[in-house]
Design a protein around this motif. Structure first.
Motif, PDB file in Angstrom:
ATOM      1  N   TYR A   1      -3.019   3.820   2.723  1.00 56.88           N
ATOM      2  CA  TYR A   1      -4.285   3.094   2.592  1.00 56.88           C
ATOM      3  C   TYR A   1      -4.659   2.825   1.137  1.00 56.88           C
ATOM      4  CZ  TYR A   1      -6.137   7.826   1.968  1.00 56.88           C
ATOM      5  OH  TYR A   1      -6.356   9.105   1.542  1.00 56.88           O
ATOM      6  N   ASN A   2      -3.791   3.157   0.202  1.00 63.89           N
ATOM      7  CA  ASN A   2      -4.051   2.915  -1.221  1.00 63.89           C
ATOM      8  C   ASN A   2      -3.294   1.675  -1.691  1.00 63.89           C
ATOM      9  OD1 ASN A   2      -5.710   5.265  -1.930  1.00 63.89           O
ATOM     10  ND2 ASN A   2      -3.892   6.399  -1.297  1.00 63.89           N
TER      11      ASN A   2
ATOM     12  N   PHE B   1      -4.395   3.049  -8.070  1.00 67.06           N
ATOM     13  CA  PHE B   1      -4.875   2.487  -6.807  1.00 67.06           C
ATOM     14  C   PHE B   1      -5.890   1.385  -7.090  1.00 67.06           C
ATOM     15  CE2 PHE B   1      -4.020   6.981  -5.150  1.00 67.06           C
ATOM     16  CZ  PHE B   1      -2.693   6.694  -4.915  1.00 67.06           C
TER      17      PHE B   1
ATOM     18  N   ASN C   1      -7.828  -0.302  -4.794  1.00 64.81           N
ATOM     19  CA  ASN C   1      -8.767  -0.523  -3.699  1.00 64.81           C
ATOM     20  C   ASN C   1     -10.135  -0.977  -4.203  1.00 64.81           C
ATOM     21  OD1 ASN C   1      -6.592   1.204  -2.859  1.00 64.81           O
ATOM     22  ND2 ASN C   1      -7.677   1.479  -0.944  1.00 64.81           N
TER      23      ASN C   1
ATOM     24  N   TYR D   1      -7.693   2.047   5.911  1.00 59.02           N
ATOM     25  CA  TYR D   1      -8.355   3.316   5.595  1.00 59.02           C
ATOM     26  C   TYR D   1      -8.902   3.968   6.864  1.00 59.02           C
ATOM     27  CZ  TYR D   1     -11.353   6.798   3.510  1.00 59.02           C
ATOM     28  OH  TYR D   1     -11.942   7.992   3.179  1.00 59.02           O
TER      29      TYR D   1
ATOM     30  N   LYS E   1       2.160   8.659  -3.076  1.00 60.03           N
ATOM     31  CA  LYS E   1       3.019   7.522  -3.451  1.00 60.03           C
ATOM     32  C   LYS E   1       4.473   7.693  -3.002  1.00 60.03           C
ATOM     33  CE  LYS E   1       0.122   6.506  -7.427  1.00 60.03           C
ATOM     34  NZ  LYS E   1       0.019   6.464  -8.880  1.00 60.03           N
TER      35      LYS E   1
ATOM     36  N   ASN F   1       0.714   5.898   0.299  1.00 59.26           N
ATOM     37  CA  ASN F   1      -0.049   7.089   0.645  1.00 59.26           C
ATOM     38  C   ASN F   1      -0.532   7.768  -0.644  1.00 59.26           C
ATOM     39  OD1 ASN F   1       2.472   7.945  -0.167  1.00 59.26           O
ATOM     40  ND2 ASN F   1       2.786   9.337   1.516  1.00 59.26           N
ATOM     41  N   PRO F   2      -1.396   8.780  -0.546  1.00 53.21           N
ATOM     42  CA  PRO F   2      -1.926   9.414  -1.754  1.00 53.21           C
ATOM     43  C   PRO F   2      -0.863   9.958  -2.710  1.00 53.21           C
ATOM     44  CG  PRO F   2      -3.285  10.010   0.110  1.00 53.21           C
ATOM     45  CD  PRO F   2      -2.081   9.274   0.669  1.00 53.21           C
TER      46      PRO F   2
ATOM     47  N   LYS G   1       0.849  -1.184   0.000  1.00 50.73           N
ATOM     48  CA  LYS G   1       0.000   0.000   0.000  1.00 50.73           C
ATOM     49  C   LYS G   1       0.884   1.233   0.000  1.00 50.73           C
ATOM     50  CE  LYS G   1      -3.916  -0.278   1.492  1.00 50.73           C
ATOM     51  NZ  LYS G   1      -5.149  -0.104   2.139  1.00 50.73           N
TER      52      LYS G   1
END
Length: 95
Positions: free
Chosen positions: A48-49, A90, A92, A32, A13, A10-11, A8
């Protein structure tokens, strides 16, 4: 039984988190919901990605793979991620 090794980020990367679980969907929800929690690595860095995952039938193989990946350089992790997810999008929503 299924076991998953996942990576995973973070937003933006900038940070990778590698983990292992037997329930990928629930674990993704937990990461998340835990975002911003300073007591955990994934929470502290907003990892969380989902970028990458592999499925294993044996927990020992999954744990061995997780430990191996955790010891890799960032570039080697990037190469692994791009082998499955070339655009580094991502994942998810796909699980």
């Amino acid at each position: 039984m299924n076991y998953f090794v996942y990576i995973k980020t973070n937003p933006s990367k900038t940070t990778f988190y590698t983990g292992v679980t037997n329930d990928l969907y629930t674990r993704m929800k937990q990461h998340y919901e835990n975002r911003g929690n300073p007591k955990t690595f994934a929470g502290r860095y907003y990892c969380y990605n989902l970028l990458f995952w592999e499925r294993f039938e044996s927990p020992s193989y999954a744990i061995e793979r997780e430990k191996g990946i955790k010891g890799w350089t960032r570039q080697k992790k990037l190469n692994l991620i791009k082998s499955m997810n070339p655009s580094m999008g991502f994942l998810n929503k796909s699980i």
